[in-house]
Design a protein around this motif. Structure first.
Motif, PDB file in Angstrom:
ATOM      1  N   ALA A 148      -6.597   8.325  -6.036  1.00 43.21           N
ATOM      2  CA  ALA A 148      -7.447   9.228  -6.660  1.00 43.21           C
ATOM      3  C   ALA A 148      -8.584   9.726  -5.824  1.00 43.21           C
ATOM      4  O   ALA A 148      -9.424   8.839  -5.410  1.00 43.21           O
ATOM      5  N   GLU A 192     -13.249  10.953  -6.315  1.00 44.01           N
ATOM      6  CA  GLU A 192     -13.695  10.852  -7.529  1.00 44.01           C
ATOM      7  C   GLU A 192     -14.989  11.229  -8.130  1.00 44.01           C
ATOM      8  O   GLU A 192     -15.223  12.064  -9.104  1.00 44.01           O
ATOM      9  N   TYR A 201     -11.220  12.286 -11.014  1.00 41.02           N
ATOM     10  CA  TYR A 201     -10.787  12.576  -9.475  1.00 41.02           C
ATOM     11  C   TYR A 201     -10.799  14.057  -9.088  1.00 41.02           C
ATOM     12  O   TYR A 201     -10.747  14.989 -10.001  1.00 41.02           O
ATOM     13  N   ASN A 203      -5.072  13.795  -7.590  1.00 49.49           N
ATOM     14  CA  ASN A 203      -4.595  12.475  -7.646  1.00 49.49           C
ATOM     15  C   ASN A 203      -3.288  12.522  -6.803  1.00 49.49           C
ATOM     16  O   ASN A 203      -2.342  13.425  -7.065  1.00 49.49           O
TER      17      ASN A 203
END
Length: 320
Positions: free
Chosen positions: A118, A121, A140, A143
């Motif tokens: 991720a 974030e 995020y 990903n």
């Protein structure tokens, strides 16, 4: 570098904007701050090691392959974005604190959600809170764990309303290549664990090998025009010509993602250096990074103007 200075400048807080970018003309990476309207916290894009690695990744790739930034093909722009994300991924687990958290979250099974996959974030959360909707697909910026398969970018919407659908906008389309690279990275971790390594060591060693793989890929990568399929072939060839330890893994991953055809064989590839071409052109002043609202429609105006200007110059010179 692709710019005429010996050193990359770093501007840790260049003003108030929900953004970060590399700018060749200034020879710099630039980071900004913005206030999250939901939490009221001031968020600095330069606080994220992943965002910093991503933008520096643009500068590094630009130094080796400067023609990519004037290539109008979606694949080239998307690969540039993915390169930043791939570098961010493997660099993040070089940090002992991140590595420990990833081990806690996954136990070494990298198919599980984790903070290395991720990317960015804090910035992603702020983007979503600022827009008032889930624009990125989760907490995020992007990903690396995804299931996207190849589709002709011409057949896709630029930026689908559903963030879980693949689009042709370069940040969006980059997720396909990043997801494939993450599958390779996960495979490296699995191989290390099968060899008896504890999860932390397995992930760290996969990170080290991931960095080496990126270096070999950049050396073998086409110099100008290419598709994801071309780059995948260069990826396979770059490993084959350096011992070939991971050829089968890379090949299978890119077949699974339908970037390489099912009947592809590494044995049919020429030497990795043959993927390079001689054309190296540039656009001075081009910015590449995260658009102001991250998933904007199309190119930012200054980028579009730079690309259009370069194409007109090529037409004048009779370039193809």
């Amino acid at each position: 570098w692709a710019f005429k200075k010996p050193q990359l400048d770093v501007n840790p807080d260049a003003g108030e904007m929900l953004n970060a970018y590399y700018q060749r003309g200034e020879g710099s990476v630039n980071f900004f701050h913005s206030t999250d309207p939901k939490t009221t916290q001031v968020v600095h894009s330069g606080d994220s090691g992943e965002v910093v690695s991503h933008e520096v990744g643009h500068a590094i790739l630009d130094g080796f392959r400067p023609a990519y930034l004037m290539n109008w093909r979606t694949d080239a722009g998307a690969f540039h974005e993915s390169f930043g994300d791939m570098l961010a991924l493997v660099m993040s687990v070089q940090d002992d604190r991140v590595l420990a958290k990833v081990v806690e979250q996954t136990g070494g099974d990298m198919s599980k959600p984790n903070m290395a996959a991720a990317l960015g974030e804090e910035l992603g959360i702020t983007i979503n809170n600022t827009s008032g909707k889930n624009r990125t697909g989760g907490d995020y910026t992007r990903n690396a764990i995804n299931s996207f398969k190849w589709a002709d970018p011409k057949s896709l919407e630029s930026q689908p309303e559903d963030p879980n659908q693949l689009g042709s906008e370069v940040h969006n389309y980059s997720r396909l290549w990043t997801g494939a690279f993450y599958d390779v990275f996960s495979g490296l971790v699995d191989e290390n664990r099968a060899a008896g390594m504890e999860p932390a060591q397995a992930i760290r060693e996969a990170s080290n090998e991931g960095l080496r793989m990126l270096g070999r890929l950049v050396k073998a990568a086409p110099r100008f025009d290419f598709t994801y399929k071309d780059m995948a072939k260069a990826f396979v060839a770059s490993d084959r010509d350096n011992g070939g330890k991971h050829v089968d893994l890379i090949t299978q991953v890119y077949k699974n993602r339908e970037i390489l055809p099912a009947d592809f064989s590494a044995a049919t590839l020429p030497p990795s250096q043959s993927f390079s071409r001689s054309l190296t052109d540039s656009i001075d002043g081009l910015r590449i990074g995260i658009p102001a609202e991250f998933f904007s429609e199309g190119l930012a105006p200054d980028v579009r103007a730079a690309v259009d200007g370069a194409l007109k110059e090529h037409e004048k010179r009779g370039a193809k």
